[in-house]
Design a protein around this motif. Structure first.
Motif, mmCIF file in Angstrom:
data_model
loop_
_atom_site.group_PDB
_atom_site.id
_atom_site.type_symbol
_atom_site.label_atom_id
_atom_site.label_comp_id
_atom_site.label_asym_id
_atom_site.label_seq_id
_atom_site.Cartn_x
_atom_site.Cartn_y
_atom_site.Cartn_z
ATOM 1 N N MET A 139 0.833 -1.203 0.000
ATOM 2 C CA MET A 139 0.000 0.000 0.000
ATOM 3 C C MET A 139 0.874 1.263 0.000
ATOM 4 N N GLU A 140 1.917 1.263 0.832
ATOM 5 C CA GLU A 140 2.819 2.417 0.889
ATOM 6 C C GLU A 140 3.518 2.630 -0.452
ATOM 7 N N HIS A 141 3.920 1.541 -1.069
ATOM 8 C CA HIS A 141 4.616 1.649 -2.349
ATOM 9 C C HIS A 141 3.685 2.173 -3.436
ATOM 10 N N ARG A 142 2.448 1.715 -3.424
ATOM 11 C CA ARG A 142 1.483 2.206 -4.421
ATOM 12 C C ARG A 142 1.165 3.678 -4.208
ATOM 13 N N ASP A 143 1.157 4.097 -2.946
ATOM 14 C CA ASP A 143 0.980 5.528 -2.678
ATOM 15 C C ASP A 143 2.139 6.327 -3.244
ATOM 16 N N MET A 144 3.352 5.806 -3.102
ATOM 17 C CA MET A 144 4.517 6.462 -3.695
ATOM 18 C C MET A 144 4.346 6.586 -5.205
ATOM 19 N N GLN A 145 3.863 5.518 -5.834
ATOM 20 C CA GLN A 145 3.678 5.538 -7.283
ATOM 21 C C GLN A 145 2.639 6.568 -7.708
ATOM 22 N N LYS A 146 1.620 6.770 -6.888
ATOM 23 C CA LYS A 146 0.614 7.790 -7.210
ATOM 24 C C LYS A 146 1.236 9.174 -7.256
ATOM 25 N N VAL A 147 2.166 9.434 -6.347
ATOM 26 C CA VAL A 147 2.867 10.720 -6.358
ATOM 27 C C VAL A 147 3.733 10.831 -7.614
ATOM 28 N N LEU A 148 4.453 9.759 -7.937
ATOM 29 C CA LEU A 148 5.276 9.769 -9.145
ATOM 30 C C LEU A 148 4.421 10.081 -10.371
ATOM 31 N N GLN A 149 3.283 9.396 -10.483
ATOM 32 C CA GLN A 149 2.420 9.559 -11.650
ATOM 33 C C GLN A 149 1.887 10.980 -11.742
ATOM 34 N N ALA A 150 1.475 11.543 -10.602
ATOM 35 C CA ALA A 150 0.928 12.902 -10.608
ATOM 36 C C ALA A 150 1.988 13.932 -10.989
ATOM 37 N N ALA A 151 3.247 13.653 -10.668
ATOM 38 C CA ALA A 151 4.314 14.618 -10.927
ATOM 39 C C ALA A 151 4.889 14.508 -12.329
ATOM 40 N N MET A 152 4.628 13.398 -13.015
ATOM 41 C CA MET A 152 5.221 13.168 -14.335
ATOM 42 C C MET A 152 4.396 13.820 -15.442
ATOM 43 N N PRO A 153 5.015 14.080 -16.596
ATOM 44 C CA PRO A 153 4.247 14.587 -17.741
ATOM 45 C C PRO A 153 3.209 13.567 -18.198
ATOM 46 N N GLU A 154 2.314 13.990 -19.069
ATOM 47 C CA GLU A 154 1.247 13.097 -19.528
ATOM 48 C C GLU A 154 1.777 11.829 -20.167
ATOM 49 N N ASP A 155 2.906 11.939 -20.842
ATOM 50 C CA ASP A 155 3.471 10.758 -21.501
ATOM 51 C C ASP A 155 4.458 10.014 -20.599
ATOM 52 N N GLY A 156 4.476 10.345 -19.306
ATOM 53 C CA GLY A 156 5.353 9.654 -18.378
ATOM 54 C C GLY A 156 4.914 8.214 -18.148
ATOM 55 N N GLU A 157 5.877 7.361 -17.808
ATOM 56 C CA GLU A 157 5.579 5.935 -17.616
ATOM 57 C C GLU A 157 6.231 5.408 -16.349
ATOM 58 N N ILE A 158 5.444 4.639 -15.582
ATOM 59 C CA ILE A 158 5.979 3.847 -14.478
ATOM 60 C C ILE A 158 5.980 2.401 -14.932
ATOM 61 N N LEU A 159 7.139 1.795 -14.971
ATOM 62 C CA LEU A 159 7.293 0.432 -15.473
ATOM 63 C C LEU A 159 7.614 -0.500 -14.314
ATOM 64 N N GLU A 160 6.926 -1.627 -14.259
ATOM 65 C CA GLU A 160 7.195 -2.628 -13.224
ATOM 66 C C GLU A 160 8.247 -3.606 -13.749
ATOM 67 N N ILE A 161 9.311 -3.796 -12.986
ATOM 68 C CA ILE A 161 10.376 -4.700 -13.414
ATOM 69 C C ILE A 161 9.832 -6.115 -13.616
ATOM 70 N N ARG A 162 8.857 -6.522 -12.804
ATOM 71 C CA ARG A 162 8.287 -7.871 -12.963
ATOM 72 C C ARG A 162 7.580 -8.001 -14.303
ATOM 73 N N ASP A 163 6.813 -6.994 -14.696
ATOM 74 C CA ASP A 163 6.127 -7.039 -15.990
ATOM 75 C C ASP A 163 7.136 -7.070 -17.135
ATOM 76 N N LEU A 164 8.165 -6.244 -17.050
ATOM 77 C CA LEU A 164 9.196 -6.224 -18.086
ATOM 78 C C LEU A 164 9.872 -7.591 -18.205
ATOM 79 N N ALA A 165 10.116 -8.206 -17.041
ATOM 80 C CA ALA A 165 10.788 -9.515 -17.033
ATOM 81 C C ALA A 165 9.908 -10.590 -17.672
ATOM 82 N N VAL A 166 8.620 -10.592 -17.346
ATOM 83 C CA VAL A 166 7.700 -11.573 -17.933
ATOM 84 C C VAL A 166 7.648 -11.401 -19.456
ATOM 85 N N GLU A 167 7.538 -10.162 -19.900
ATOM 86 C CA GLU A 167 7.487 -9.896 -21.343
ATOM 87 C C GLU A 167 8.786 -10.321 -22.020
#
Length: 408
Positions: free
Chosen positions: A48-76
């Motif tokens: 929950m704390e980590h997802r809250d951190m990500q919400k701040v990251l997302q709000a601060a980034m430009p519209e085309d900003g991306e948060i990438l999960e290393i697990r998703d990248l690894a699976v792909e």
């Protein structure tokens, strides 16, 4: 451009994180030290704390900003047979004591998600008795690599407990399309050399700091110095720091909040002298010179005054307490816009005294969650988020983020 980091404080556009999962619940008190954790943490709250951190990251980034999960990248990545073969070969070679060769065929046949589950959590093969320790430190994606300009340094783990994570990052960078042709600009560390991303700090296009720490060796530093100096960086600032758990990386005691402001743990940064060496290129040679202080070195190389803001404020007890809970490990979202743990109140009071506007995670998201954030018009901001579980793993906002693209 797929990657590009020319400073610690450019407006964040693309960042890699790992939301904590079951692997942190698999850490028990008897194995925590072996797994480089100081305490056991409660998975649900940490997530929950980590997802809250990500919400701040997302709000601060430009519209085309991306948060990438290393697990998703690894699976792909593991859907590519060549990538899978590369990863499994490296895994068997680098961890011979784990006897993974007996599972080679099974690992090659696993669905990508199941393979990554085994790598992160350590179980799930047909040989029920065959398990690996979990990888709870994947939470700290910063250590896996460091982007310097348009080059990427692939870290090499100082501790075997983290080798699987580092090999995973190597494979993702080598094969995942998000990195494009960046693999042609990749710096690798070999053999007994070690270097981890938490020791690499990009002060500017021309100046890069590398900590000689518990986790980064002198040989690891030298392994990347020549290539960086031939690729546009003019000066590598090697900073020798105490080789101890509490300061395992340079960024646990020193981070940039703005181009000319840094958060520092004073006992290990301001009070230590003659621990700085500048490496510069002179044609075909690397020349070195010793410097008395980090502050003076940065001011000379960057060409402007640098303000050191003390983690924990002026009181020595508070300095040690808040460094222990990652008060010096802040993450810049943009110039003068930083994120850190709410519990480090004395550090944030110091930031307020230096002209930062204080906001907690909820205030920031409420104000900027539904509209573009333009840091150049907002002034300096110090944003907090709760991390009472996350900090038990010994890492703050910078440790949990691997930026791969910022605005210049």
């Amino acid at each position: 451009m797929n990657i590009g980091i020319h400073s610690e404080t450019g407006h964040l556009k693309k960042v890699i994180v790992h939301t904590p999962g079951r692997e942190v619940s698999l850490v028990n008190p008897e194995m925590k030290d072996e797994l480089l954790f100081d305490d056991i943490i409660f998975e649900e709250d940490a997530r929950m704390e980590h997802r809250d951190m990500q919400k701040v990251l997302q709000a601060a980034m430009p519209e085309d900003g991306e948060i990438l999960e290393i697990r998703d990248l690894a699976v792909e990545t593991m859907s590519d047979p060549d990538a899978r073969s590369y990863f499994i070969d490296r895994l068997i070679h680098e961890l011979p004591h784990q006897n993974l060769h007996v599972l080679e065929n099974e690992l090659m046949d696993f669905p990508p998600e199941k393979l990554i589950e085994f790598i992160i959590e350590g179980s799930g093969t047909s040989a029920k008795a065959f398990t690996l320790p979990p990888t709870p430190n994947l939470l700290f994606t910063r250590d896996l690599a460091a982007v310097v300009g348009n080059q990427i340094i692939l870290s090499r783990a100082a501790k075997k407990a983290r080798m699987r994570e580092f090999l995973l990052m190597d494979t993702v960078v080598s094969y995942h399309p998000v990195f494009g042709d960046s693999h042609t600009k990749t710096l690798r560390i070999h053999g007994s050399q070690t270097l981890e991303g938490g020791d690499v700090i990009v002060a500017s296009e021309k100046v890069v700091l590398i900590g000689m720490s518990e986790r980064t060796s002198f040989t690891g530093l030298m392994a990347v110095t020549e290539t960086l100096l031939s690729g546009g960086v003019e000066h590598i600032v090697a900073v020798d720091i105490p080789k101890k758990r509490s300061s395992m990386h340079l960024d646990t005691i020193f981070t940039f909040a703005n181009k000319d402001e840094c958060i520092v743990f004073s006992p290990d940064i301001e009070e230590l002298t003659h621990n700085v060496v500048v490496l510069s290129s002179d044609g075909d040679q690397i020349i070195t010179r010793s410097e008395p202080t980090l502050k003076g070195t940065l001011e000379e190389l960057l060409g402007y005054p640098i303000t050191f803001i003390r983690c924990g404020g002026e009181d020595r007890t508070n300095q040690f307490r808040e460094q222990w809970t990652d008060g010096a490990n802040v993450f810049a979202l943009a110039p003068g816009v930083i994120l850190g743990y709410e519990r480090n109140t004395k550090t944030f009071n110091s930031l307020i005294e230096h002209g930062y506007r204080y906001m907690n995670q909820y205030e920031f998201i409420e104000e900027y969650g539904d509209k573009p954030f333009y840091p150049e018009s907002e002034g300096k901001m110090a944003i907090t988020f709760q991390g009472n579980e996350l900090c038990r793993g010994r890492g703050g906002a910078r440790c949990m983020t691997l930026p791969i693209l910022r605005k210049n």
